[in-house]
Design an enzyme around this catalytic site. Structure first.
Site, PDB file in Angstrom:
ATOM      1  N   GLY A  12       2.586  -6.724  -5.523  1.00  0.00           N
ATOM      2  CA  GLY A  12       1.747  -7.440  -4.559  1.00  0.00           C
ATOM      3  C   GLY A  12       0.357  -6.838  -4.445  1.00  0.00           C
ATOM      4  N   CYS A  13       0.273  -5.514  -4.412  1.00  0.00           N
ATOM      5  CA  CYS A  13      -1.025  -4.839  -4.283  1.00  0.00           C
ATOM      6  C   CYS A  13      -1.880  -5.054  -5.531  1.00  0.00           C
ATOM      7  CB  CYS A  13      -0.810  -3.346  -4.043  1.00  0.00           C
ATOM      8  SG  CYS A  13       0.072  -2.991  -2.512  1.00  0.00           S
ATOM      9  N   THR A  14      -1.244  -5.103  -6.671  1.00  0.00           N
ATOM     10  CA  THR A  14      -1.977  -5.334  -7.920  1.00  0.00           C
ATOM     11  C   THR A  14      -2.586  -6.729  -7.927  1.00  0.00           C
ATOM     12  OG1 THR A  14      -0.525  -3.829  -9.131  1.00  0.00           O
ATOM     13  CG2 THR A  14      -1.770  -5.429 -10.423  1.00  0.00           C
TER      14      THR A  14
END
Length: 257
Positions: free
Chosen positions: A147-149
């Site tokens: 998700g952060c990527t």
């Protein structure tokens, strides 16, 4: 002397004759003496029995006196544990800055907390570096996670559009500078990545709090985005962000102010 006279004189005198009752009187005396001894011996155990009774009577008040202070101490400690906190302690707790929790933090219109922290590639970045500009801060849980990527890639894709709208985009997490460098290089990210290992900035912006995953509660970074206006005040806050389409939504908000 006649036979009658002889017979009379040969009979013992009643006065000189020993009384057969004397022997019974001695027996009685012996019995009385024995009875007295028996009575005395019977009384002695009673006296001895009375002494322990007297001792017990003396000990009981002693035990009662010994128990009272213990009970009083227990009662006192119990009452003390239920006493309300003193005013002095309440004041000291109120004077300490409260920690941000999930769903709480800065309200729109509040002055943005200042910060100065290390970033990827070395050096540091502070809010004062962007005075008079719009600033977008996106807080992500961990570098190089799915998700952060996706979120970091989306903000990188729109970085030119944000610059045209007069805004700078900064990513913030609790990862080390080394981890931020690896994250940037692996996914060719162009937005600066701030390292807040002590959670100072995260707490100040309400991005650090209690989270739940797979039935387990823990403290961590809540995915949050904050838009700061040119006046240095909070213009918009997004909490519990959903990654898909989020960067585009933030860009629209930047253009609107």
């Amino acid at each position: 002397m006649s036979k009658k006279t002889r017979m009379k004189s040969s009979k013992p005198s009643p006065k000189n004759r020993k009384s057969p009752a004397a022997k019974p009187s001695a027996a009685k005396t012996a019995r009385k003496t024995t009875g007295r001894r028996a009575t005395a011996s019977a009384k002695k155990p009673a006296a001895k029995a009375a002494k322990p009774a007297a001792k017990k009577a003396v000990r009981k008040p002693a035990k009662t006196r010994a128990k009272k202070p213990v009970q009083a101490a227990k009662t006192a400690s119990t009452q003390a544990s239920h006493k309300p906190t003193s005013k002095g302690l309440i004041k000291s707790n109120l004077s300490a800055p409260p920690k941000s929790a999930a769903g709480t933090g800065l309200a729109e219109g509040a002055i943005a907390p200042p910060f100065s922290l290390p970033r990827d590639g070395g050096g540091s970045v502070s809010l004062a570096d962007y005075a008079g500009k719009k600033v977008v801060l996106f807080f992500y849980p961990r570098a190089d996670t799915p998700g952060c990527t996706r979120e970091a890639i989306d903000f990188t894709r729109l970085s030119s559009a944000f610059a045209d709208a007069g805004a700078v985009v900064l990513g913030v997490s609790a990862d080390t500078v080394k981890a931020q460098d690896s994250f940037r290089d692996k996914h060719e990210l162009s937005v600066p990545l701030i390292s807040d290992e002590q959670h100072e900035m995260l707490e100040a912006y309400g991005a650090w709090g209690e989270k739940s995953m797979y039935g387990r509660n823990f403290m961590g970074i809540i995915r949050t985005t904050v838009l700061i206006g040119t006046d240095g005040r909070i213009a918009r806050v997004w909490r519990n962000v959903r990654v898909d389409g989020h960067a585009d939504e933030v860009l629209a908000a930047v253009r609107a102010i």
